[in-house]
Design a protein around this motif. Structure first.
Motif, PDB file in Angstrom:
ATOM      1  N   GLY A  72     -14.757 -16.900   2.112  1.00 15.63           N
ATOM      2  CA  GLY A  72     -15.821 -17.364   1.406  1.00 15.63           C
ATOM      3  C   GLY A  72     -15.617 -18.873   0.952  1.00 15.63           C
ATOM      4  N   ILE A  73     -14.679 -19.651   1.890  1.00 14.00           N
ATOM      5  CA  ILE A  73     -14.765 -21.067   1.738  1.00 14.00           C
ATOM      6  C   ILE A  73     -15.711 -21.679   2.604  1.00 14.00           C
ATOM      7  N   ILE A  74     -16.327 -22.915   2.164  1.00 19.62           N
ATOM      8  CA  ILE A  74     -17.156 -23.801   2.764  1.00 19.62           C
ATOM      9  C   ILE A  74     -16.281 -24.630   3.632  1.00 19.62           C
ATOM     10  N   LEU A  75     -16.333 -24.687   4.895  1.00 15.96           N
ATOM     11  CA  LEU A  75     -15.788 -25.852   5.831  1.00 15.96           C
ATOM     12  C   LEU A  75     -16.771 -26.923   5.843  1.00 15.96           C
ATOM     13  N   LEU A  76     -16.104 -28.361   5.460  1.00 18.77           N
ATOM     14  CA  LEU A  76     -16.928 -29.626   5.214  1.00 18.77           C
ATOM     15  C   LEU A  76     -16.446 -30.374   6.114  1.00 18.77           C
ATOM     16  N   ALA A  77     -17.199 -30.836   7.277  1.00 23.77           N
ATOM     17  CA  ALA A  77     -16.607 -31.608   8.376  1.00 23.77           C
ATOM     18  C   ALA A  77     -17.008 -33.048   8.085  1.00 23.77           C
ATOM     19  N   PHE A  78     -15.834 -33.935   8.098  1.00 24.94           N
ATOM     20  CA  PHE A  78     -15.931 -35.176   8.195  1.00 24.94           C
ATOM     21  C   PHE A  78     -15.939 -35.699   9.594  1.00 24.94           C
ATOM     22  N   ALA A  79     -16.469 -37.045   9.657  1.00 25.00           N
ATOM     23  CA  ALA A  79     -16.449 -37.569  11.169  1.00 25.00           C
ATOM     24  C   ALA A  79     -17.283 -36.334  12.441  1.00 25.00           C
ATOM     25  N   PRO A  80     -18.294 -35.899  11.807  1.00 23.55           N
ATOM     26  CA  PRO A  80     -18.891 -34.837  12.794  1.00 23.55           C
ATOM     27  C   PRO A  80     -19.362 -35.264  13.914  1.00 23.55           C
ATOM     28  N   LEU A  81     -19.544 -36.796  14.096  1.00 22.62           N
ATOM     29  CA  LEU A  81     -19.911 -37.277  15.137  1.00 22.62           C
ATOM     30  C   LEU A  81     -18.873 -38.050  16.097  1.00 22.62           C
ATOM     31  N   GLY A  82     -17.630 -37.974  15.730  1.00 25.54           N
ATOM     32  CA  GLY A  82     -16.448 -38.395  16.239  1.00 25.54           C
ATOM     33  C   GLY A  82     -16.153 -39.701  15.774  1.00 25.54           C
ATOM     34  N   HIS A  83     -16.612 -40.343  14.802  1.00 30.00           N
ATOM     35  CA  HIS A  83     -16.493 -41.655  14.336  1.00 30.00           C
ATOM     36  C   HIS A  83     -16.518 -42.769  15.353  1.00 30.00           C
ATOM     37  N   GLY A  84     -17.434 -42.431  16.128  1.00 36.53           N
ATOM     38  CA  GLY A  84     -17.674 -43.605  17.140  1.00 36.53           C
ATOM     39  C   GLY A  84     -16.356 -44.129  18.042  1.00 36.53           C
ATOM     40  N   MET A  85     -15.384 -43.164  17.958  1.00 36.63           N
ATOM     41  CA  MET A  85     -13.890 -43.407  18.689  1.00 36.63           C
ATOM     42  C   MET A  85     -14.332 -43.116  20.002  1.00 36.63           C
ATOM     43  N   GLU A  86     -13.176 -43.539  20.879  1.00 35.85           N
ATOM     44  CA  GLU A  86     -13.079 -43.134  22.458  1.00 35.85           C
ATOM     45  C   GLU A  86     -12.150 -41.892  22.307  1.00 35.85           C
ATOM     46  N   PRO A  87     -12.289 -40.733  23.289  1.00 34.30           N
ATOM     47  CA  PRO A  87     -13.747 -40.581  24.166  1.00 34.30           C
ATOM     48  C   PRO A  87     -14.734 -40.231  23.174  1.00 34.30           C
ATOM     49  N   ASN A  88     -15.878 -40.695  23.263  1.00 32.19           N
ATOM     50  CA  ASN A  88     -17.141 -40.585  22.539  1.00 32.19           C
ATOM     51  C   ASN A  88     -17.852 -39.138  22.648  1.00 32.19           C
TER      52      ASN A  88
END
Length: 316
Positions: free
Chosen positions: A214-230
């Protein structure tokens, strides 16, 4: 381009917390900006767009600017405090139990709030206690604090919940193994775990464990933070985006929510703020394609290994 016509219920998704009656909006807004001067305006844009979940931290050094925007929005009668979900985080230098309450109260003062919806331990690493947020020795090595354990710090957070000062508590930048150790002994279980996650780092095993507890997983950088590989240039994501007439970002963010993950995006650009909010449900086939056909696996932020936040450039 406006995506308003496509609006469905996905962006209104809320996840129930395992403690208390609060619900976290799945669509969240992060407040870490390179230029701290944009904070108040960006938060105001996000509020006007419809974001109600804001992720802050003492480490970001801009809680006051966030508080100004939130307070002005409420003062204008556009939202009540209970409409907002506000998270902030305890920094590594405040892990000693006696430092937790003062750090928490300082965050509340800066944010101009009486309570916090979710208080997270920013990383599992305790740094040497003190006012220097990045304590280093003469050789530039981080000074860690071996005199305090993560469970010591967790017990202090449990007391904040007992006192009604925060509705829920959780962990950030933690591995599955370390999370299991806390869950095993915690009196109040973590409600939220915030980690880097995107189609190149889906964290399926961690997500499965979180759902079981019952724990919520909260994603940061869900778009990959503009890093390579993009992530946003991945052929699978691009193909789905073209087919559905959405942007690659909207595909990646919808994927997160549909698999049961809350996310945080950060932007100071009104058009991007709007784009990241206007997500709509992906067809089942698109969900399967992302799971089965994207095989790239990469972590962009090494904070889980050291407690020092930072995205690692992969190529010069």
């Amino acid at each position: 381009m406006s995506y308003e016509a496509f609006h469905d219920e996905l962006r209104d998704t809320r996840f129930a917390l395992n403690h208390g009656s609060a619900q976290m909006p799945a669509v969240g807004f992060g407040t870490l900006f390179k230029d701290l001067g944009v904070t108040t305006q960006a938060i105001t844009h996000a509020l006007e767009t419809g974001f109600r979940h804001f992720d802050c931290a003492e480490r970001y050094r801009n809680e006051e600017s966030v508080g100004v925007a939130l307070q002005a929005f409420m003062d204008a009668g556009k939202a009540r405090r209970e409409d907002l979900f506000i998270t902030t985080k305890l920094w590594n230098t405040n892990h000693r139990p006696e430092r937790v309450l003062p750090a928490f109260e300082a965050s509340c003062r800066r944010l101009q709030v009486d309570y916090i919806d979710c208080y997270l331990i920013h990383t599992p690493f305790a740094f040497q206690a003190g006012d220097d947020q990045d304590p280093r020795d003469a050789f530039g090595h981080v000074l860690y604090d071996s005199g305090v354990t993560l469970i010591d710090t967790w017990r202090a957070l449990e007391q904040l919940v007992d006192q009604g000062r925060c509705r829920s508590i959780g962990l950030s930048d933690i591995t599955l193994e370390a999370l299991k150790e806390i869950v095993a002994v915690a009196r109040i279980k973590p409600a939220v775990v915030q980690v880097e996650s995107h189609p190149y780092l889906p964290e399926w095993e961690l997500l499965e464990y979180c759902k079981e507890h019952g724990i919520i997983l909260l994603a940061f950088a869900p778009l990959g933070h503009g890093m390579e590989p993009n992530v946003l240039e991945d052929e699978v994501i691009l193909g789905i985006a073209r087919h559905l007439q959405r942007t690659p970002a909207q595909v990646a963010l919808a994927w997160a929510v549909q698999r049961g993950v809350a996310f945080l995006t950060t932007s100071a650009t009104p058009a991007h703020i709007q784009e990241n909010f206007d997500i709509t449900t992906l067809p089942h086939r698109a969900m399967l394609e992302i799971r089965q056909e994207i095989t790239t696996r990469i972590r962009f932020n090494s904070v889980v290994e050291t407690g020092v936040p930072g995205f690692i450039p992969r190529k010069q």
